[in-house]
Design a protein around this motif. Structure first.
Motif, short mmCIF file in Angstrom:
data_model
loop_
_atom_site.label_atom_id
_atom_site.label_comp_id
_atom_site.label_asym_id
_atom_site.label_seq_id
_atom_site.Cartn_x
_atom_site.Cartn_y
_atom_site.Cartn_z
N TRP A 41 0.85 -1.20 0.00
CA TRP A 41 0.00 0.00 0.00
C TRP A 41 0.88 1.25 0.00
CZ3 TRP A 41 -5.41 -0.04 -0.02
CH2 TRP A 41 -6.00 1.23 0.06
N GLU A 53 -4.80 -4.74 -0.98
CA GLU A 53 -6.09 -5.10 -0.40
C GLU A 53 -6.48 -6.53 -0.76
OE1 GLU A 53 -9.17 -2.25 0.67
OE2 GLU A 53 -10.28 -3.14 -1.00
N TRP A 85 -9.14 -5.35 7.86
CA TRP A 85 -8.09 -4.76 7.02
C TRP A 85 -8.20 -3.25 7.02
CZ3 TRP A 85 -3.64 -4.19 5.01
CH2 TRP A 85 -3.42 -3.35 3.92
N ARG A 86 -9.42 -2.75 6.84
CA ARG A 86 -9.61 -1.29 6.82
C ARG A 86 -9.24 -0.67 8.16
NH1 ARG A 86 -12.67 0.36 2.19
NH2 ARG A 86 -11.80 -0.98 0.59
#
Length: 82
Positions: A34, A43, A59-60
């Motif tokens: 990222w 992602e 993950w977010r």
């Protein structure tokens, strides 16, 4: 490219209850991707449950913590340079 604090992201991963070393490695790699501007690939890798990934919400959460910590550190650095 976003500023990313990988260590902060991994702390958040641990706080979310993920302790598997393979998952930690996958998420660390995803955060670094990222940071390099490879958002889509990061992602996809982070959320690939068949390969030690985590759910999209977690993950977010990890990504948000990593970005916030890096931005905070950058602002602190800019403030002390002035």
């Amino acid at each position: 490219m976003d500023r990313i604090d990988v260590a902060a992201g991994l702390r958040e991963l641990s706080a979310a209850g993920f302790a598997d070393p393979y998952t930690t490695e996958v998420i660390e790699h995803a955060l670094m991707r990222w940071m390099r501007g490879e958002e889509e690939q990061a992602e996809r890798g982070a959320t690939d449950r068949s390969f030690y990934g985590i759910d999209i919400t977690s993950w977010r959460r990890v990504l948000a913590a990593a970005r916030a910590a890096a931005e905070h550190a950058a602002q602190q650095g800019e403030g002390s340079a002035a």
